[in-house]
Design an enzyme around this catalytic site. Structure first.
Site, PDB file in Angstrom:
ATOM      1  N   HIS A  16       0.869  -1.191   0.000  1.00 34.94           N
ATOM      2  CA  HIS A  16       0.000   0.000   0.000  1.00 34.94           C
ATOM      3  C   HIS A  16       0.898   1.231   0.000  1.00 34.94           C
ATOM      4  O   HIS A  16       1.281   1.734   1.065  1.00 34.94           O
ATOM      5  CB  HIS A  16      -0.917  -0.048   1.236  1.00 34.94           C
ATOM      6  CG  HIS A  16      -1.918   1.061   1.313  1.00 34.94           C
ATOM      7  ND1 HIS A  16      -3.105   0.958   1.999  1.00 34.94           N
ATOM      8  CD2 HIS A  16      -1.917   2.315   0.797  1.00 34.94           C
ATOM      9  CE1 HIS A  16      -3.783   2.092   1.913  1.00 34.94           C
ATOM     10  NE2 HIS A  16      -3.064   2.941   1.183  1.00 34.94           N
ATOM     11  N   HIS A  18       1.354   4.840  -2.365  1.00 33.03           N
ATOM     12  CA  HIS A  18       0.990   5.708  -3.493  1.00 33.03           C
ATOM     13  C   HIS A  18       2.276   6.360  -3.974  1.00 33.03           C
ATOM     14  O   HIS A  18       2.907   7.107  -3.210  1.00 33.03           O
ATOM     15  CB  HIS A  18      -0.001   6.781  -3.047  1.00 33.03           C
ATOM     16  CG  HIS A  18      -1.257   6.205  -2.461  1.00 33.03           C
ATOM     17  ND1 HIS A  18      -2.416   6.040  -3.194  1.00 33.03           N
ATOM     18  CD2 HIS A  18      -1.528   5.739  -1.214  1.00 33.03           C
ATOM     19  CE1 HIS A  18      -3.340   5.509  -2.412  1.00 33.03           C
ATOM     20  NE2 HIS A  18      -2.834   5.315  -1.212  1.00 33.03           N
ATOM     21  N   HIS A 196      -9.500   1.117  -1.357  1.00 27.73           N
ATOM     22  CA  HIS A 196      -9.454   1.751  -0.052  1.00 27.73           C
ATOM     23  C   HIS A 196     -10.883   1.707   0.515  1.00 27.73           C
ATOM     24  O   HIS A 196     -11.830   2.115  -0.172  1.00 27.73           O
ATOM     25  CB  HIS A 196      -9.045   3.217  -0.166  1.00 27.73           C
ATOM     26  CG  HIS A 196      -7.585   3.451  -0.386  1.00 27.73           C
ATOM     27  ND1 HIS A 196      -6.879   2.867  -1.399  1.00 27.73           N
ATOM     28  CD2 HIS A 196      -6.696   4.210   0.307  1.00 27.73           C
ATOM     29  CE1 HIS A 196      -5.615   3.275  -1.331  1.00 27.73           C
ATOM     30  NE2 HIS A 196      -5.477   4.091  -0.309  1.00 27.73           N
ATOM     31  N   GLU A 199     -11.284   3.403   5.915  1.00 25.93           N
ATOM     32  CA  GLU A 199     -10.221   4.279   6.450  1.00 25.93           C
ATOM     33  C   GLU A 199     -10.955   5.344   7.268  1.00 25.93           C
ATOM     34  O   GLU A 199     -10.905   5.342   8.489  1.00 25.93           O
ATOM     35  CB  GLU A 199      -9.418   4.897   5.291  1.00 25.93           C
ATOM     36  CG  GLU A 199      -8.315   5.860   5.729  1.00 25.93           C
ATOM     37  CD  GLU A 199      -7.601   6.549   4.538  1.00 25.93           C
ATOM     38  OE1 GLU A 199      -8.113   6.507   3.407  1.00 25.93           O
ATOM     39  OE2 GLU A 199      -6.524   7.143   4.783  1.00 25.93           O
ATOM     40  N   ASP A 277       1.865   3.986   2.933  1.00 27.41           N
ATOM     41  CA  ASP A 277       0.836   4.829   2.307  1.00 27.41           C
ATOM     42  C   ASP A 277       1.445   5.980   1.494  1.00 27.41           C
ATOM     43  O   ASP A 277       1.606   5.856   0.282  1.00 27.41           O
ATOM     44  CB  ASP A 277      -0.140   5.340   3.379  1.00 27.41           C
ATOM     45  CG  ASP A 277      -1.526   5.670   2.845  1.00 27.41           C
ATOM     46  OD1 ASP A 277      -1.773   5.427   1.648  1.00 27.41           O
ATOM     47  OD2 ASP A 277      -2.369   6.163   3.619  1.00 27.41           O
ATOM     48  N   ASP A 278       1.729   7.107   2.159  1.00 27.63           N
ATOM     49  CA  ASP A 278       2.304   8.286   1.486  1.00 27.63           C
ATOM     50  C   ASP A 278       3.478   8.771   2.339  1.00 27.63           C
ATOM     51  O   ASP A 278       3.369   9.776   3.064  1.00 27.63           O
ATOM     52  CB  ASP A 278       1.243   9.396   1.376  1.00 27.63           C
ATOM     53  CG  ASP A 278       0.027   8.935   0.604  1.00 27.63           C
ATOM     54  OD1 ASP A 278       0.079   8.893  -0.634  1.00 27.63           O
ATOM     55  OD2 ASP A 278      -0.979   8.576   1.251  1.00 27.63           O
TER      56      ASP A 278
HETATM   57  N1  ADE Z   1      -4.480   8.808  -1.913  1.00 26.67           N
HETATM   58  C1  ADE Z   1      -3.245   8.830  -1.407  1.00 26.67           C
HETATM   59  N2  ADE Z   1      -3.260   8.396  -0.140  1.00 26.67           N
HETATM   60  C2  ADE Z   1      -4.527   8.085   0.176  1.00 26.67           C
HETATM   61  C3  ADE Z   1      -5.183   7.570   1.324  1.00 26.67           C
HETATM   62  N3  ADE Z   1      -4.531   7.297   2.454  1.00 26.67           N
HETATM   63  N4  ADE Z   1      -6.513   7.388   1.268  1.00 26.67           N
HETATM   64  C4  ADE Z   1      -7.180   7.679   0.162  1.00 26.67           C
HETATM   65  N5  ADE Z   1      -6.612   8.148  -0.948  1.00 26.67           N
HETATM   66  C5  ADE Z   1      -5.300   8.341  -0.950  1.00 26.67           C
HETATM   67 ZN    ZN Z   2      -3.669   4.812   0.577  1.00 29.24          ZN
END
Ligand code: ADE
Ligand code: ZN
Length: 333
Positions: A16, A18, A196, A199, A277-278
């Site tokens: 996971h 991005h 997703h 969340e 994630d990011d």
């Molecule tokens: N795009 C990038 N990170 C995300 C996340 N945690 N949830 C939804 N969309 C995303």
């Molecule tokens: Zn994500």
């Protein structure tokens, strides 16, 4: 072996991530300069200061803003290469990367430019140090179903190199059901699916992702546990949950890491996987997520090993490759 050494040594898969969320401010400035794209921040420090979020949407606004600097194939290459170097450092031996084509095609950057830059970096890293990878195309759920259909059409010439389609961006108000038909079309073209869900959104969105989008994994899914029947099914069927603890704290899904439900999900028998994630926005790549989570939740060696094993079990690798990595994990004493 102490936890830190185990985390460093153990092979891991990341499921996971991005790729646009791995754009570090330094690289953002460098690419903005060469592409002559104005950015509203004066310095890297100022950008980092702006990374304080109240919820998912407040993050997404700044994440899409950052992605504006990416225009050329080389930009996507450099972005991906920088992430892959972090994988090498963290002993991430397999990565399944999300990319958001619409973030770029809506600015006039072609699908091909995005795909080629990311894919070339992945292939170079595979040759250089043997990392394996899969690519997952995510549809932006705040856009329309028609837009997702158009993106799917653009992806078809590259479909051999894209394992799955996914669903990301603003969750609340954009349930999986909105994308039922485009996911069905993607499945008919041979793509696997992920989404997703759970969340910020309710367990009902996780249910829809399973029943209507036929997903192989749930991204995040931390709220699944609020629905006992749903969570029971997730445990029984070993539907992987790609959980992102540092992200969840930054986006206020949990007030602090010590309150995260990852350990509870794991002990209830779910196939929990740890991810970043990011990472450029949330304060750490995969090992940092492991280190901070292990500390906050007092994870022992066995639990750390289980998370690493789950990362391969939940991956889209062939079963012989999964078995080979599980064996390697067992050999780490
Ligand atoms: N795009 C990038 N990170 C995300 C996340 N945690 N949830 C939804 N969309 C995303
Ligand atoms: Zn994500």
């Amino acid at each position: 072996m102490d936890s830190l050494e185990l985390i460093r040594k153990i092979p891991k898969a990341e499921l996971h991530l991005h790729i646009e969320g791995s754009l570090e401010p330094e690289l953002m400035f460098e690419i903005a300069k060469r592409n002559q794209i104005p950015i509203r921040f004066q310095s890297v420090e100022e950008v980092r200061k702006a990374y304080s979020f109240s919820n998912l949407q407040s993050f997404l606004d700044i994440y899409y803003e950052g992605a504006r600097v990416l225009l050329k194939e080389q930009d996507f290459y450099d972005l991906t290469w920088a992430y892959l170097l972090r994988c090498k450092e963290d002993h991430v031996v397999h990565t399944e990367i999300f990319f958001d084509p619409q973030t770029h095609t809506h600015r006039g950057v072609s699908f091909e430019t995005v795909f080629n830059g990311i894919h070339r970096a992945l292939c170079d890293a595979r040759v250089e140090w043997g990392i394996s990878f899969k690519l997952i195309l995510c549809f932006l759920r705040h856009l329309t179903e028609e837009d997702a259909f158009e993106t799917l059409r653009q992806a078809l010439p590259f479909k051999k190199e894209i394992i799955a389609v996914g669903l990301d961006s603003s969750e609340l108000g954009h349930p999986p059901s909105k994308f039922k038909r485009v996911f069905e079309a993607a499945i008919a073209e041979g793509f696997l699916t992920v989404a997703h869900a759970g969340e910020e959104g309710p367990p009902a969105y996780v249910r829809e992702a399973l029943d209507l989008l036929h997903v192989s994994r749930i991204d995040h899914g931390v709220r699944s546990i609020e629905d006992a029947a749903l969570f029971g099914e997730i445990v029984r069927k070993r539907i992987p949950l790609t959980v992102c603890p540092l992200s969840n704290v930054k986006l206020r899904v949990f007030p602090e890491l010590r309150k995260h439900n990852l350990k509870k999900l794991l002990h209830a028998g779910a196939c929990v996987i740890l991810n970043s994630d990011d990472p450029a926005y949330f304060g750490g790549y995969l090992n940092q997520n492991f280190i901070e989570t292990a500390k906050a939740l007092e994870l022992n060696g066995e639990e750390i090993r289980k998370l690493a094993e789950n990362s391969f079990e939940g991956s889209f690798l062939e079963s012989s490759q999964k078995d080979a990595w599980l064996q390697k994990i067992r050999e780490i004493k």
